[in-house]
Write a protein that holds these residues in place. Structure first.
Motif, PDB file in Angstrom:
ATOM      1  N   MET A 102       0.835  -1.200   0.000  1.00 52.55           N
ATOM      2  CA  MET A 102       0.000   0.000   0.000  1.00 52.55           C
ATOM      3  C   MET A 102       0.876   1.260   0.000  1.00 52.55           C
ATOM      4  O   MET A 102       0.597   2.224  -0.726  1.00 52.55           O
ATOM      5  N   ALA A 103       1.945   1.236   0.796  1.00 49.55           N
ATOM      6  CA  ALA A 103       2.833   2.397   0.861  1.00 49.55           C
ATOM      7  C   ALA A 103       3.515   2.641  -0.473  1.00 49.55           C
ATOM      8  O   ALA A 103       3.664   3.794  -0.911  1.00 49.55           O
TER       9      ALA A 103
ATOM     10  N   GLN B 199       2.338   1.798  -3.432  1.00 50.15           N
ATOM     11  CA  GLN B 199       1.312   2.263  -4.363  1.00 50.15           C
ATOM     12  C   GLN B 199       0.944   3.720  -4.115  1.00 50.15           C
ATOM     13  O   GLN B 199       0.648   4.470  -5.050  1.00 50.15           O
ATOM     14  N   GLN B 200       0.972   4.130  -2.851  1.00 46.12           N
ATOM     15  CA  GLN B 200       0.578   5.493  -2.498  1.00 46.12           C
ATOM     16  C   GLN B 200       1.709   6.500  -2.639  1.00 46.12           C
ATOM     17  O   GLN B 200       1.472   7.712  -2.564  1.00 46.12           O
ATOM     18  N   SER B 201       2.933   6.021  -2.844  1.00 47.37           N
ATOM     19  CA  SER B 201       4.075   6.925  -2.958  1.00 47.37           C
ATOM     20  C   SER B 201       3.956   7.799  -4.202  1.00 47.37           C
ATOM     21  O   SER B 201       3.665   7.309  -5.297  1.00 47.37           O
TER      22      SER B 201
ATOM     23  N   HIS C  61       5.973   4.723   4.661  1.00 44.08           N
ATOM     24  CA  HIS C  61       6.016   5.892   3.763  1.00 44.08           C
ATOM     25  C   HIS C  61       7.321   6.660   3.938  1.00 44.08           C
ATOM     26  O   HIS C  61       8.005   6.987   2.948  1.00 44.08           O
TER      27      HIS C  61
ATOM     28  N   LYS D  88       6.170   6.761  -7.088  1.00 42.23           N
ATOM     29  CA  LYS D  88       5.907   5.464  -7.712  1.00 42.23           C
ATOM     30  C   LYS D  88       7.204   4.689  -7.951  1.00 42.23           C
ATOM     31  O   LYS D  88       7.552   4.355  -9.087  1.00 42.23           O
TER      32      LYS D  88
END
Length: 234
Positions: free
Chosen positions: A23-24, A26-28, A202, A31
Protein backbone atom coordinates in the motif's frame (compact mmCIF):
# COMPACT_ATOMS: atom_id res chain seq x y z
CA UNK A 1 14.94 0.09 -4.70
CA UNK A 2 15.70 -3.35 -3.28
CA UNK A 3 13.56 -4.52 -0.37
CA UNK A 4 14.53 -7.76 1.36
CA UNK A 5 11.84 -9.28 3.57
CA UNK A 6 12.43 -11.95 6.18
CA UNK A 7 9.16 -13.65 7.08
CA UNK A 8 7.34 -16.92 7.61
CA UNK A 9 4.16 -18.09 5.90
CA UNK A 10 2.41 -18.78 9.23
CA UNK A 11 3.23 -15.35 10.68
CA UNK A 12 0.16 -13.05 10.63
CA UNK A 13 2.19 -9.86 11.01
CA UNK A 14 4.23 -10.91 7.98
CA UNK A 15 1.01 -10.93 5.92
CA UNK A 16 -0.09 -7.64 7.48
CA UNK A 17 3.35 -6.08 6.98
CA UNK A 18 3.53 -7.07 3.31
CA UNK A 19 0.10 -5.54 2.73
CA UNK A 20 1.19 -2.29 4.40
CA UNK A 21 4.38 -2.21 2.32
CA UNK A 22 2.47 -2.72 -0.93
CA UNK A 23 0.00 0.00 0.00
CA UNK A 24 2.83 2.40 0.86
CA UNK A 25 4.56 1.74 -2.46
CA UNK A 26 1.31 2.26 -4.36
CA UNK A 27 0.58 5.49 -2.50
CA UNK A 28 4.07 6.93 -2.96
CA UNK A 29 4.06 10.02 -5.15
CA UNK A 30 7.31 8.90 -6.81
CA UNK A 31 5.91 5.46 -7.71
CA UNK A 32 9.25 3.73 -7.07
CA UNK A 33 10.18 0.52 -8.84
CA UNK A 34 10.78 -1.92 -5.98
CA UNK A 35 12.54 -5.26 -6.28
CA UNK A 36 11.17 -7.51 -3.54
CA UNK A 37 13.52 -10.25 -2.40
CA UNK A 38 12.06 -12.90 -0.13
CA UNK A 39 14.19 -14.27 2.69
CA UNK A 40 13.21 -17.34 4.66
CA UNK A 41 12.55 -17.55 8.38
CA UNK A 42 10.84 -20.30 10.35
CA UNK A 43 8.93 -19.57 13.54
CA UNK A 44 8.60 -23.29 14.29
CA UNK A 45 11.71 -24.90 12.73
CA UNK A 46 11.57 -27.87 15.11
CA UNK A 47 8.05 -28.87 14.10
CA UNK A 48 8.66 -32.23 12.36
CA UNK A 49 8.26 -32.10 8.60
CA UNK A 50 6.37 -35.39 8.64
CA UNK A 51 4.14 -34.56 11.62
CA UNK A 52 0.38 -34.11 11.16
CA UNK A 53 -0.90 -30.56 10.99
CA UNK A 54 -2.17 -29.08 14.24
CA UNK A 55 -4.87 -26.40 14.63
CA UNK A 56 -3.22 -23.07 15.43
CA UNK A 57 -5.30 -22.59 18.57
CA UNK A 58 -4.26 -25.97 19.96
CA UNK A 59 -0.61 -25.48 19.02
CA UNK A 60 -0.33 -22.16 20.86
CA UNK A 61 -2.03 -23.56 23.95
CA UNK A 62 0.07 -26.74 24.03
CA UNK A 63 3.50 -25.38 23.15
CA UNK A 64 3.60 -21.71 24.13
CA UNK A 65 1.92 -21.79 27.53
CA UNK A 66 -0.99 -19.59 26.50
CA UNK A 67 -4.54 -20.12 27.70
CA UNK A 68 -7.25 -20.67 25.11
CA UNK A 69 -8.84 -17.37 26.15
CA UNK A 70 -5.53 -15.57 25.54
CA UNK A 71 -5.13 -17.25 22.16
CA UNK A 72 -8.63 -16.32 21.04
CA UNK A 73 -8.20 -12.73 22.25
CA UNK A 74 -4.85 -12.33 20.48
CA UNK A 75 -6.00 -13.82 17.19
CA UNK A 76 -9.27 -11.86 17.23
CA UNK A 77 -7.28 -8.63 17.44
CA UNK A 78 -5.08 -9.77 14.56
CA UNK A 79 -8.10 -10.71 12.45
CA UNK A 80 -9.54 -7.24 13.02
CA UNK A 81 -6.28 -5.64 11.88
CA UNK A 82 -6.31 -7.82 8.78
CA UNK A 83 -9.86 -6.82 7.88
CA UNK A 84 -8.86 -3.16 8.00
CA UNK A 85 -6.30 -3.94 5.31
CA UNK A 86 -8.58 -6.16 3.23
CA UNK A 87 -7.12 -9.54 4.17
CA UNK A 88 -8.87 -12.44 5.90
CA UNK A 89 -7.05 -14.05 8.81
CA UNK A 90 -9.15 -17.08 9.69
CA UNK A 91 -7.32 -18.48 12.69
CA UNK A 92 -10.11 -20.90 13.42
CA UNK A 93 -9.16 -22.64 10.15
CA UNK A 94 -5.38 -22.13 10.13
CA UNK A 95 -3.12 -25.08 10.91
CA UNK A 96 0.50 -25.29 12.02
CA UNK A 97 2.95 -27.27 9.88
CA UNK A 98 6.64 -27.14 9.10
CA UNK A 99 7.14 -24.43 6.46
CA UNK A 100 10.51 -25.46 5.04
CA UNK A 101 9.02 -26.91 1.84
CA UNK A 102 7.01 -23.75 1.29
CA UNK A 103 10.14 -21.62 1.70
CA UNK A 104 11.98 -23.80 -0.80
CA UNK A 105 9.11 -23.27 -3.21
CA UNK A 106 9.41 -19.50 -2.75
CA UNK A 107 13.11 -19.68 -3.60
CA UNK A 108 12.28 -21.71 -6.70
CA UNK A 109 9.57 -19.24 -7.74
CA UNK A 110 11.80 -16.25 -7.05
CA UNK A 111 14.34 -17.60 -9.53
CA UNK A 112 11.53 -17.33 -12.10
CA UNK A 113 10.42 -13.83 -11.03
CA UNK A 114 7.31 -15.16 -9.30
CA UNK A 115 8.41 -15.00 -5.68
CA UNK A 116 5.88 -12.42 -4.54
CA UNK A 117 2.98 -14.11 -6.31
CA UNK A 118 3.78 -17.42 -4.63
CA UNK A 119 4.37 -15.81 -1.24
CA UNK A 120 0.98 -14.07 -1.33
CA UNK A 121 -0.72 -17.25 -2.54
CA UNK A 122 0.82 -19.15 0.39
CA UNK A 123 -0.33 -16.52 2.87
CA UNK A 124 -3.88 -16.82 1.52
CA UNK A 125 -3.74 -20.61 1.50
CA UNK A 126 -2.67 -20.70 5.14
CA UNK A 127 -4.59 -17.85 6.71
CA UNK A 128 -7.73 -17.60 4.60
CA UNK A 129 -8.29 -21.12 3.32
CA UNK A 130 -6.75 -23.17 6.14
CA UNK A 131 -4.71 -25.32 3.76
CA UNK A 132 -1.67 -27.44 4.61
CA UNK A 133 1.31 -25.56 3.14
CA UNK A 134 3.54 -28.57 3.84
CA UNK A 135 1.47 -30.80 1.57
CA UNK A 136 2.99 -31.46 -1.85
CA UNK A 137 -0.33 -31.51 -3.66
CA UNK A 138 -1.33 -28.19 -2.12
CA UNK A 139 2.01 -26.61 -3.03
CA UNK A 140 1.88 -27.93 -6.60
CA UNK A 141 -1.66 -26.60 -7.01
CA UNK A 142 -0.59 -23.16 -5.74
CA UNK A 143 2.42 -23.15 -8.05
CA UNK A 144 0.48 -24.15 -11.15
CA UNK A 145 -2.09 -21.42 -10.49
CA UNK A 146 0.83 -19.00 -10.86
CA UNK A 147 1.95 -20.67 -14.12
CA UNK A 148 4.85 -22.64 -12.70
CA UNK A 149 5.52 -26.13 -14.04
CA UNK A 150 3.81 -28.83 -11.98
CA UNK A 151 6.53 -31.35 -12.85
CA UNK A 152 9.34 -28.96 -11.96
CA UNK A 153 7.71 -28.21 -8.62
CA UNK A 154 7.12 -31.91 -7.96
CA UNK A 155 10.82 -32.57 -8.62
CA UNK A 156 11.74 -29.69 -6.31
CA UNK A 157 9.59 -30.94 -3.44
CA UNK A 158 10.95 -34.48 -3.74
CA UNK A 159 14.50 -33.15 -3.43
CA UNK A 160 16.30 -30.95 -0.91
CA UNK A 161 16.92 -28.16 -3.42
CA UNK A 162 17.12 -24.69 -1.81
CA UNK A 163 17.27 -26.18 1.71
CA UNK A 164 20.71 -24.64 2.15
CA UNK A 165 19.38 -21.26 0.97
CA UNK A 166 16.63 -21.36 3.59
CA UNK A 167 19.17 -21.98 6.35
CA UNK A 168 21.46 -19.25 5.02
CA UNK A 169 18.62 -16.73 4.94
CA UNK A 170 17.90 -17.31 8.62
CA UNK A 171 21.54 -16.84 9.62
CA UNK A 172 21.85 -13.74 7.46
CA UNK A 173 18.78 -12.17 9.05
CA UNK A 174 20.08 -12.81 12.56
CA UNK A 175 23.41 -11.21 11.62
CA UNK A 176 21.52 -8.08 10.54
CA UNK A 177 19.72 -7.80 13.87
CA UNK A 178 16.54 -9.79 13.23
CA UNK A 179 14.78 -10.68 16.49
CA UNK A 180 11.32 -11.44 15.09
CA UNK A 181 9.45 -11.34 11.82
CA UNK A 182 8.60 -9.59 9.60
CA UNK A 183 11.91 -7.81 9.09
CA UNK A 184 12.19 -5.42 6.13
CA UNK A 185 15.57 -4.19 4.84
CA UNK A 186 15.64 -1.35 2.31
CA UNK A 187 18.74 -1.20 0.09
CA UNK A 188 20.75 -2.36 3.13
CA UNK A 189 20.24 1.19 4.45
CA UNK A 190 17.23 0.96 6.71
CA UNK A 191 15.57 -1.90 8.57
CA UNK A 192 11.94 -1.96 9.68
CA UNK A 193 11.39 -4.56 12.41
CA UNK A 194 7.78 -5.70 12.54
CA UNK A 195 4.57 -4.49 10.91
CA UNK A 196 5.09 -0.82 11.72
CA UNK A 197 2.46 1.92 11.17
CA UNK A 198 1.97 3.01 7.58
CA UNK A 199 3.82 6.29 8.12
CA UNK A 200 7.02 4.38 8.93
CA UNK A 201 6.81 2.62 5.56
CA UNK A 202 6.02 5.89 3.76
CA UNK A 203 8.88 7.76 5.43
CA UNK A 204 11.37 4.97 4.89
CA UNK A 205 10.53 4.67 1.20
CA UNK A 206 10.93 8.42 0.71
CA UNK A 207 14.17 8.62 2.67
CA UNK A 208 15.59 5.58 0.95
CA UNK A 209 14.98 7.14 -2.45
CA UNK A 210 16.65 10.38 -1.38
CA UNK A 211 19.58 9.05 0.64
CA UNK A 212 23.11 7.97 -0.14
CA UNK A 213 24.55 4.55 0.78
CA UNK A 214 25.09 4.20 4.52
CA UNK A 215 25.27 1.53 7.25
CA UNK A 216 22.00 -0.24 8.05
CA UNK A 217 19.81 1.90 10.31
CA UNK A 218 16.85 0.53 12.26
CA UNK A 219 13.68 2.61 11.97
CA UNK A 220 11.61 3.03 15.13
CA UNK A 221 11.23 0.66 18.04
CA UNK A 222 10.29 -2.97 17.63
CA UNK A 223 6.97 -3.08 15.78
CA UNK A 224 4.32 -5.78 15.97
CA UNK A 225 5.90 -9.09 15.09
CA UNK A 226 5.80 -12.80 15.82
CA UNK A 227 8.28 -13.96 18.44
CA UNK A 228 9.80 -17.37 17.66
CA UNK A 229 10.42 -18.09 21.34
CA UNK A 230 7.01 -17.33 22.86
CA UNK A 231 4.83 -17.86 19.80
CA UNK A 232 3.03 -14.62 20.57
CA UNK A 233 2.15 -12.22 17.78
CA UNK A 234 1.80 -8.77 19.27
Amino acid sequence: MKIEIWSDIICPFCYIGLTKLEMALQQSASKPAAEIIWKSYQLNPDYPEDAPAMPTYDYLVQTKGMSMDDVVAMTSQLSAQGKELGIDLNFEKAIVVNTKKAHRLIHFAQAQQKGTQIKKALFKAHFTDGLDVNNNEVLIAIATQEQLSAQDVKNLLESDEFAYDVAQDIQEGVSLGLRGVPFFVFDRKYAIPGAQPMEVFHNTINECLASQPAPLERRGEEGPSCDPETGKCE
